[in-house]
Design an enzyme around this catalytic site. Sequence first.
Site, PDB file in Angstrom:
ATOM      1  N   LYS A  52       0.845  -1.204   0.000  1.00  0.00           N
ATOM      2  CA  LYS A  52       0.000   0.000   0.000  1.00  0.00           C
ATOM      3  C   LYS A  52       0.879   1.253   0.000  1.00  0.00           C
ATOM      4  O   LYS A  52       0.648   2.195  -0.759  1.00  0.00           O
ATOM      5  CB  LYS A  52      -0.939  -0.015   1.217  1.00  0.00           C
ATOM      6  CG  LYS A  52      -2.044  -1.049   1.099  1.00  0.00           C
ATOM      7  CD  LYS A  52      -2.811  -1.244   2.396  1.00  0.00           C
ATOM      8  CE  LYS A  52      -3.783  -2.417   2.266  1.00  0.00           C
ATOM      9  NZ  LYS A  52      -4.450  -2.775   3.524  1.00  0.00           N
ATOM     10  N   GLN A  96      -4.275  -1.633   9.768  1.00  0.00           N
ATOM     11  CA  GLN A  96      -4.206  -2.947   9.121  1.00  0.00           C
ATOM     12  C   GLN A  96      -4.728  -4.034  10.062  1.00  0.00           C
ATOM     13  O   GLN A  96      -4.306  -4.125  11.213  1.00  0.00           O
ATOM     14  CB  GLN A  96      -2.752  -3.258   8.718  1.00  0.00           C
ATOM     15  CG  GLN A  96      -2.572  -4.556   7.960  1.00  0.00           C
ATOM     16  CD  GLN A  96      -3.261  -4.568   6.592  1.00  0.00           C
ATOM     17  OE1 GLN A  96      -3.187  -3.612   5.838  1.00  0.00           O
ATOM     18  NE2 GLN A  96      -3.942  -5.661   6.282  1.00  0.00           N
ATOM     19  N   ASP A 119     -10.759   3.055   4.308  1.00  0.00           N
ATOM     20  CA  ASP A 119     -11.065   1.625   4.165  1.00  0.00           C
ATOM     21  C   ASP A 119     -12.577   1.398   4.047  1.00  0.00           C
ATOM     22  O   ASP A 119     -13.017   0.318   3.666  1.00  0.00           O
ATOM     23  CB  ASP A 119     -10.549   0.843   5.385  1.00  0.00           C
ATOM     24  CG  ASP A 119      -9.323  -0.004   5.062  1.00  0.00           C
ATOM     25  OD1 ASP A 119      -9.102  -0.296   3.868  1.00  0.00           O
ATOM     26  OD2 ASP A 119      -8.607  -0.389   6.001  1.00  0.00           O
TER      27      ASP A 119
END
Length: 290
Positions: A52, A96, A119
């Site tokens: 990412k 994460q 997200d």
Amino acid sequence: MKVLDGKALAATIKDELKADVDAIRQAGGKIPHLAAVLVGEDPASQVYVRNKVRSCEEVGFRSTLVRRPATITQEELLKVVHELNDDPDIDGFIVQLPLPGHLDEEAVNLAIHPHKDVDGFTPVNVGKMTLGLDCYLPATPNGIMVMLERYGIETSGKEVVVLGRSNIVGTPMTILLSRKSDPGNATVTICHSRTKNLADHCRRADILVAAIGIPEMVTADMVKEGAVIIDVGINRVDDSSKSRGYRLAGDVDYDAVSEKVSAITPVPGGVGPMTIVSLMMNTLKASKTK
Ligand code: NAD
């Protein structure tokens, strides 16, 4: 049979994002800035976060990696989240998952400000998605929607079967595909660990989305001739012939299934890269909606 090449499509979209960032830079605007919080040393999470961050750099975004040890307390992690919420330079951030077992993922998710939730996991964004309102869509399902759109795969009126009901993949996938939109307008069935006659459901699918986490569980006898297969699974399977001791496998038996279907995503190189560009599309959006 067409291979739905997520890696190539993601590269195209990254070029588009790079052009956007160049235009922002020339106009003296704010360069998108994504932060990623990584707790502990989980090898898969480290790879995902590294990818990412690297992708951000490739298109000219700014990125910040916030690393914390697996021993971090809930209070300390929430403090990190609040600091990122309050930092005007950070447009969006992700934490994460999975987090180490002693941490409360739900409480961490609830602490993320919806405006920075690139997200798309917080209740405000999930609610807005369900109502069809403008929001940050969850990265993996949105990446799949972009892939269906760019490859010109018709979803309207199609029978879609989604395997898996997680909050981050299966459930939002069913919402997006059943919405009155394009792609969308599909008739969607969601299957999960308690579903009876799973194979029968799968065999009815014009489009099958597998997000279960069991390597190669979907076999050729479970799919309809000519179906479109979206394989979300990323599973490590022991393989002594590989120097790292494992190979990556999807939830679909690729070799056998690809003989029978009209289109399929490979693993790796299918949905994974689309997830990352989708996150970056959300970050760009976040930087523009201040
Ligand atoms: P999860 O573990 O949260 O959910 C798995 C789902 O599968 C559950 O809803 C469960 O009910 C269902 N399930 C389990 N066993 C089943 C069975 N025998 N029959 C039918 N359904 C069953 O998983 P997740 O987070 O949604 O991830 C699923 C897979 O996708 C994993 O392999 C994960 O690594 C991968 N993933 C990939 C990406 C990507 O970018 N490609 C992103 C997220 C997750």
